[in-house]
Design an enzyme around this catalytic site. Structure first.
Site, PDB file in Angstrom:
ATOM      1  CG  ASP A  47      -7.136  65.304 -19.066  1.00  0.00           C
ATOM      2  OD1 ASP A  47      -7.465  64.307 -18.395  1.00  0.00           O
ATOM      3  OD2 ASP A  47      -6.650  65.224 -20.210  1.00  0.00           O
ATOM      4  CD  GLU A 103      -5.343  61.099 -13.642  1.00  0.00           C
ATOM      5  OE1 GLU A 103      -6.538  61.383 -13.795  1.00  0.00           O
ATOM      6  OE2 GLU A 103      -4.450  61.557 -14.370  1.00  0.00           O
ATOM      7  CG  ASP A 160      -8.642  59.438 -21.935  1.00  0.00           C
ATOM      8  OD1 ASP A 160      -9.448  60.384 -21.995  1.00  0.00           O
ATOM      9  OD2 ASP A 160      -7.434  59.602 -21.736  1.00  0.00           O
TER      10      ASP A 160
END
Length: 907
Positions: free
Chosen positions: A449, A452, A589
């Site tokens: 997770d 990015e 999300d």
């Protein structure tokens, strides 16, 4: 080589050139606070472009020099005077067009990250399915179908602009184009065409809003016409805006802030859109196979307060009779949110190992979240930081020596540099230590997770330590410390890129501002600084969009090292083209809202149907906000047809495990039974995707490419190529209006036939525990006879075959079986099913022992009871088959060991 030389279509005038002032370009505040650059297309179209000279052809390749054709535009920097053009017919169906700076090295995606396909240099351009055509001055080019001369891509009247930090290419589109792709986004599957901008720049995008850049980047689009389907892939990882507009003539325009123009044009097919998907897989890589068990149901939430919570969820699923294959744990388990740690009070290692042992003893699995950001803790004896520092594998700040700092969950953090030659050894070792089966937590997969990479540091992040204090990171625990004795289960080689010169570029604020929706819109806002330097000399400005995929690859290899020879299962958040070769993906999300329930269908279709990331799913029932009983019930049923099925929500939301509501529990049981019975069917589809790239989820138009009514549909889809799913999509509704092409379908539950007429039909009385599912005519489905609580039990369950004839009375299908876990199989079973003229023939090779029977065969659409039924040429007793006249179903009980071919026929 088919080429054309022609005169300029739109000569530039001095007056037009006078328009090319930066003062004519407006920097306006874009929605969400992002600073976007707005330009007048007429201004850009008036640039001089380039002139092609020294054109040469060598077999399947064309080269040329491109020289600026007039006074420079200099709209976002100085126009580069000389470019190099290289066109290669790599296959009969693929053309590679590459345009670079002739005098200076520019960033390109490293081959180690996106390996390029080999070119067949024997290709004769004249016999290729598509052709490259060009005009010399001003230079423009087009791609057209050889047989029909239909133009698929054309830059005519739109001059090429090539500057240090701005590249522009624009192509014409047909009126009302059907364009798909350009992800990641939560917009409609068929992209809007009016004043629409797709921005590609990875960001942490809580609530996954429409119309903004999200976690991943896939610069490819499929364009579908009734005359065929083709694709354009731009192999460029720099930030970009891709604009589609129908003002005047419809067009698609790339505005890129770096790199080169590196296009792959794919001919696709005039009749079969899935052929285009297979061609794209040849470019970016075919998807990885995953373990059989990964198709089971997964449960997680952010907010399990301690190990007792986790154990009770496992026990409650079992107590309520709802299958649970894999239990997941979010960052809650970590000690102060530090990667590769467990909280000694709330998630003590001994108790976590008990949970894993319990799961494994019950044929279930366990997965933990892993974040890339490592807590910056010099002198505090935090092993992952100390070992990474000793190996010097952190992403560096612009000065090239100090680590680049961010602010993430554990506080001030550093980021692993996935380009560093020692980073694989570092990451593999951390997994080995933390997940050691004897001393650590023996996970069965990985969940990565925040890659990015995400940061909570607001730009300009001049003092991450102060921002960490202001934001209270890591957040303190508020739950009481549990009693540690509480009973549970009650209810590489480095590539050098130092020759790329960014010394004259403004990396933090490039002259062209893409529509980045993160924070203020600055490229470095809430992520790693774009001037951070990698070990091989590349800067984050160029490679930012690759970070998540690189972490995925390194994690995949770390798991391979833990369990050599076994298939890995890794789910990531941020992806780039080619990520599916190593990992699966969840859509991030999302919110517990009906619009996002609906949008998830387009999301999974994009990943599995276009981008070659088939193991994909959305957080079922929604991540943020509070779900409702009816939304969760509907989502549980829709989610059963995501390839990756997981319930997951946030720490500030109400609990939403399926057993929390009776209606949701029943909805989950009903559709999990369907999903588990279909597991071998979808496992076979994934194997085929791994072999040739055929997508495992498909929009309706993939199967009905000549039916314009299917082109915009993204609230129905095919699970595999044969199971049509038509979920209820409106709150509190018990009906859904679904489109059925001109074909025959069969209700999955009743098996009764339904004739589609090319119209929408309202399906009524769809209660909150059912979902409309139909079998497309023309297929033979291998199903397990019943669902089970685990996939281990499922593999011990007999098969039944469902024969669903098409309008021509024929049907076919296939089945692939292996041990479910090994990368290299010792033996496989590959079965073909063929039905025609009342006879089903089962044939193939049966190397892998199924150890189960085929209990029965169900023939659908049988209007009258047969006079006789034969199995392997021998007539069976009348009591061995039944005919349901109302549903037109003939059921033949065969009870044959599934280890060889056989036939079943009737007349």
């Amino acid at each position: 080589m088919r080429v054309c030389q022609s005169s300029p279509l739109f000569p530039l005038s001095t007056t037009t050139m006078g328009l090319l002032k930066l003062s004519a370009l407006l920097a306006l505040l874009f929605s969400g606070g992002a600073l976007a650059t707005i330009t007048d297309p007429k201004v850009l179209d008036a640039c001089p472009g380039y002139k092609a000279t020294h054109v040469a052809t060598h077999g399947s390749q064309l080269t040329a020099d491109l020289t600026l054709a007039g006074k420079p535009c200099n709209v976002f920097g100085s126009d580069i005077q000389k470019l190099k053009l290289q066109v290669t017919y790599e296959t009969k169906k693929r053309i590679h067009v590459k345009i670079t700076d002739a005098s200076a090295r520019r960033y390109e995606i490293p081959e180690s990250i996106l390996p390029r396909p080999d070119a067949d240099h024997s290709v004769n351009p004249r016999s290729a399915d598509i052709q490259f055509n060009y005009t010399t001055s001003p230079f423009s080019f087009s791609i057209f179908r050889t047989k029909t001369k239909e133009v698929l891509f054309s830059t005519a009247s739109h001059p090429l602009i090539f500057e240090p930090q701005y590249l522009r290419v624009k192509t014409n589109l047909p009126n009302n184009p059907n364009v798909y792709g350009l992800g990641e986004h939560t917009d409609s599957f068929r992209l809007p065409t009016h004043n629409y901008t797709r921005t590609l720049w990875s960001r942490d995008s809580y609530s996954v809003p429409n119309g903004t850049n999200l976690y991943g980047n896939h610069p490819v689009y499929f364009e579908h016409r009734t005359t065929g389907t083709h694709a354009v892939f731009l192999a460029n990882s720099n930030g970009m805006d891709i604009k589609i507009d129908d003002a005047g003539t419809s067009s698609l325009e790339y505005n890129i802030i770096g790199g080169i123009l590196d296009f792959y044009f794919l001919a696709g097919s005039e009749t079969d859109p899935t052929e285009l998907a297979r061609q794209y897989a040849e470019v970016v890589g075919k998807p990885a196979e995953v373990p059989y068990w990964s198709f089971g149901f997964h449960q997680c939430r952010f907010g399990y307060k301690d190990y007792i919570d986790v154990s009770q969820v496992i026990g409650n699923y079992s107590a309520n009779g709802i299958p649970l294959e894999t239990m997941w744990t979010d960052i809650d388990y970590m000690d102060r949110r530090r990667t590769f740690t467990v909280d000694p009070q709330y998630f003590p290692l001994k108790r976590m190992r008990e949970i894993v042992d319990f799961l494994h003893s019950h044929d279930q699995r366990f997965i933990l979240m892993v974040d890339p950001a490592i807590a910056y803790l010099p002198g505090e004896k935090y092993g992952p930081f100390d070992r990474g520092t000793a190996a010097d594998i952190w992403l560096k700040a612009a000065n090239g020596s100090a680590p680049s700092l961010g602010a993430v969950w554990p506080g001030v953090t550093v980021y692993p540099d996935w380009f560093h030659p020692k980073v694989q050894d570092y990451w593999t070792n951390e997994f080995k230590i933390f997940n050691d089966p004897k001393t650590g937590i023996d996970v069965d997969g990985a969940w990565i997770d925040m890659n990015e990479p995400a940061s909570f540091c607001n730009y300009p992040c001049t003092d991450p330590f102060e921002q960490v204090r202001e934001q209270g990171l890591p957040p303190p625990r508020t739950a009481p410390v549990p009693n540690p004795n509480t009973p549970i289960f009650l209810r590489a080689e480095i590539e050098s890129h130092k020759g790329i010169d960014h010394s004259h570029d403004n990396l933090q604020s490039p002259p062209y501002a893409i529509q980045n929706a993160a924070g203020s819109g600055s490229l470095s806002d809430r992520t790693a600084y774009v001037d951070a330097i990698h070990a091989n000399g590349l800067v984050e400005y160029d490679t930012h969009n690759l970070y998540g995929t690189m972490m995925s690859t390194v994690t995949h290899k770390a798991l391979l090292a833990r369990r050599p020879g076994l298939k890995t299962f890794v789910i990531t958040r941020s992806t780039f083209a080619g990520a599916g070769t190593s990992v699966g993906k969840w859509l991030g999300d999302n919110m517990s809202e009906w619009p996002q329930y609906r949008a998830s269908i387009a999301g999974v279709l994009g990943m599995a149907g276009v981008y070659q990331v088939p193991m994909v799913g959305a957080d079922i029932c929604g991540f943020g906000g509070n779900t409702t009983e009816t939304l969760c019930a509907r989502w549980a049923m829709l989610g059963a047809f995501y390839p990756f099925m997981r319930n997951h929500n946030g720490d500030t939301s109400i609990s939403q495990e399926f057993y929390r509501w009776p209606v949701v529990a029943q909805a989950a049981k009903n559709t999990l039974d369907i999903r588990y019975r279909l597991t071998d069917y979808i496992y076979t589809a994934l194997h085929k995707a791994h072999v040739d790239g055929t997508p495992i989820l498909q929009p309706l138009w993939y199967q009905y490419p000549k039916d314009p009514s299917t082109f915009p549909i993204d609230l129905q889809f095919f699970f595999g190529d044969s199971i049509l799913v038509s979920p209820v999509t409106e709150e509190n509704s018990t009906s859904v209006t679904a489109y059925f092409p001109k074909d025959i379908f069969y209700d999955f539950t009743t098996l009764a036939p339904f004739r589609g007429t090319g119209n929408s039909v309202t399906l009524k009385n769809v209660n909150f525990t059912s979902i409309p599912v139909h079998i497309r005519g023309g297929v033979v489905l291998p199903l397990r006879e019943k669902g089970t609580m685990t996939t281990t039990q499922l593999r011990k369950t007999d098969f039944e075959l469902v024969v669903a004839p098409g309008t021509d009375g024929k049907a076919s299908g296939s089945l692939y079986l292996d041990d479910g876990v090994s990368i290299v199989q010792k033996a496989t079973t590959e079965v073909k099913f063929d039905f025609k003229k009342g006879k089903l023939t089962v044939s193939g090779k049966f190397g892998f022992p199924t150890k189960v029977d085929v209990s029965r065969v169900r023939f659908l659409g049988v209007q009258r009871a047969p006079h006789s039924v034969e199995v392997n040429g021998h007539r069976v007793k009348k009591g061995s088959f039944t005919h349901d006249a109302a549903r037109q179903v003939l059921t033949v009980n065969v009870g044959i060991a599934f280890k060889q071919g056989f036939t079943v026929s009737f007349d």
